[in-house]
Motif scaffolding. Sequence first.
Motif, PDB file in Angstrom:
ATOM      1  N   GLU A 163       0.835  -1.208   0.000  1.00 20.79           N
ATOM      2  CA  GLU A 163       0.000   0.000   0.000  1.00 20.79           C
ATOM      3  C   GLU A 163       0.869   1.258   0.000  1.00 20.79           C
ATOM      4  O   GLU A 163       0.623   2.201  -0.753  1.00 20.79           O
ATOM      5  N   PHE A 164       1.901   1.274   0.838  1.00 22.94           N
ATOM      6  CA  PHE A 164       2.815   2.418   0.914  1.00 22.94           C
ATOM      7  C   PHE A 164       3.585   2.558  -0.400  1.00 22.94           C
ATOM      8  O   PHE A 164       3.709   3.654  -0.949  1.00 22.94           O
ATOM      9  N   MET A 165       4.068   1.446  -0.931  1.00 21.99           N
ATOM     10  CA  MET A 165       4.813   1.478  -2.191  1.00 21.99           C
ATOM     11  C   MET A 165       3.936   2.020  -3.309  1.00 21.99           C
ATOM     12  O   MET A 165       4.360   2.863  -4.096  1.00 21.99           O
ATOM     13  N   SER A 166       2.712   1.575  -3.376  1.00 24.42           N
ATOM     14  CA  SER A 166       1.789   2.026  -4.403  1.00 24.42           C
ATOM     15  C   SER A 166       1.529   3.524  -4.294  1.00 24.42           C
ATOM     16  O   SER A 166       1.514   4.238  -5.302  1.00 24.42           O
ATOM     17  N   MET A 167       1.332   4.012  -3.082  1.00 26.00           N
ATOM     18  CA  MET A 167       1.092   5.440  -2.866  1.00 26.00           C
ATOM     19  C   MET A 167       2.292   6.248  -3.358  1.00 26.00           C
ATOM     20  O   MET A 167       2.135   7.265  -4.028  1.00 26.00           O
ATOM     21  N   MET A 168       3.503   5.795  -3.069  1.00 29.73           N
ATOM     22  CA  MET A 168       4.694   6.524  -3.517  1.00 29.73           C
ATOM     23  C   MET A 168       4.796   6.525  -5.037  1.00 29.73           C
ATOM     24  O   MET A 168       5.053   7.566  -5.643  1.00 29.73           O
ATOM     25  N   MET A 169       4.610   5.372  -5.651  1.00 26.11           N
ATOM     26  CA  MET A 169       4.737   5.277  -7.107  1.00 26.11           C
ATOM     27  C   MET A 169       3.682   6.131  -7.803  1.00 26.11           C
ATOM     28  O   MET A 169       3.968   6.792  -8.792  1.00 26.11           O
ATOM     29  N   ASP A 170       2.464   6.130  -7.261  1.00 26.43           N
ATOM     30  CA  ASP A 170       1.402   6.952  -7.837  1.00 26.43           C
ATOM     31  C   ASP A 170       1.681   8.437  -7.663  1.00 26.43           C
ATOM     32  O   ASP A 170       1.251   9.250  -8.475  1.00 26.43           O
ATOM     33  N   SER A 171       2.415   8.803  -6.620  1.00 31.96           N
ATOM     34  CA  SER A 171       2.661  10.217  -6.349  1.00 31.96           C
ATOM     35  C   SER A 171       3.591  10.845  -7.373  1.00 31.96           C
ATOM     36  O   SER A 171       3.607  12.055  -7.537  1.00 31.96           O
TER      37      SER A 171
END
Length: 188
Positions: A163-171
């Motif tokens: 979830e954290f990785m996805s949020m960073m990549m999407d940012s």
Amino acid sequence: MGSANSSTVDDLQAVEIHHWYKKFMTECPSGQLTLHEFKQFFGIRGLTQEANDYIEQMFRTFDMNKDGYIDFMEYVAALSLVLRGKMEQKLRWYFKLYDVDGNGCIDRHELLNIIKAIQAINGCDQEASAEEFTNRVFDRIDVNGDGELSLEEFVNGAKKDEEFMSMMMDSLDLAHIVAMIHNRRRSV
């Protein structure tokens, strides 16, 4: 056979860099991108204070020589990292971006502000969920429980927390920038 493949890759990269250069010089004829131009370049307008602070921190992180401008080499290095960098390189860069005060650790306040900024940029306004998300991240990846994320905790934790990785990549999803460059390339 290997050298033919290598030259094809080199040719492709040279063509791509040429297109990036044309885009950069079209948007920034002086050859130096200011913070204001950076915001225009990425189509960023009407931001909350947190989102604006995040964009300014991103600009400072891309400005590797700290001269207040992003030149073409800094631009290419940043795009190369974001578009082609290995996961470890990206995570180290994100850590530097999120460590706003530059003290070598990310505290809850820094992460919370980044998450609020990312939500604002992406059109989400959920302050409670930003706080909940920040708490979940710290609960999951702050291994020693000191309330700060070291580089090692950040990198290892991000690799384990989807979830954290996805949020960073999407940012830092630059797909719209790549699409814009491809569309302009076709119309030229």
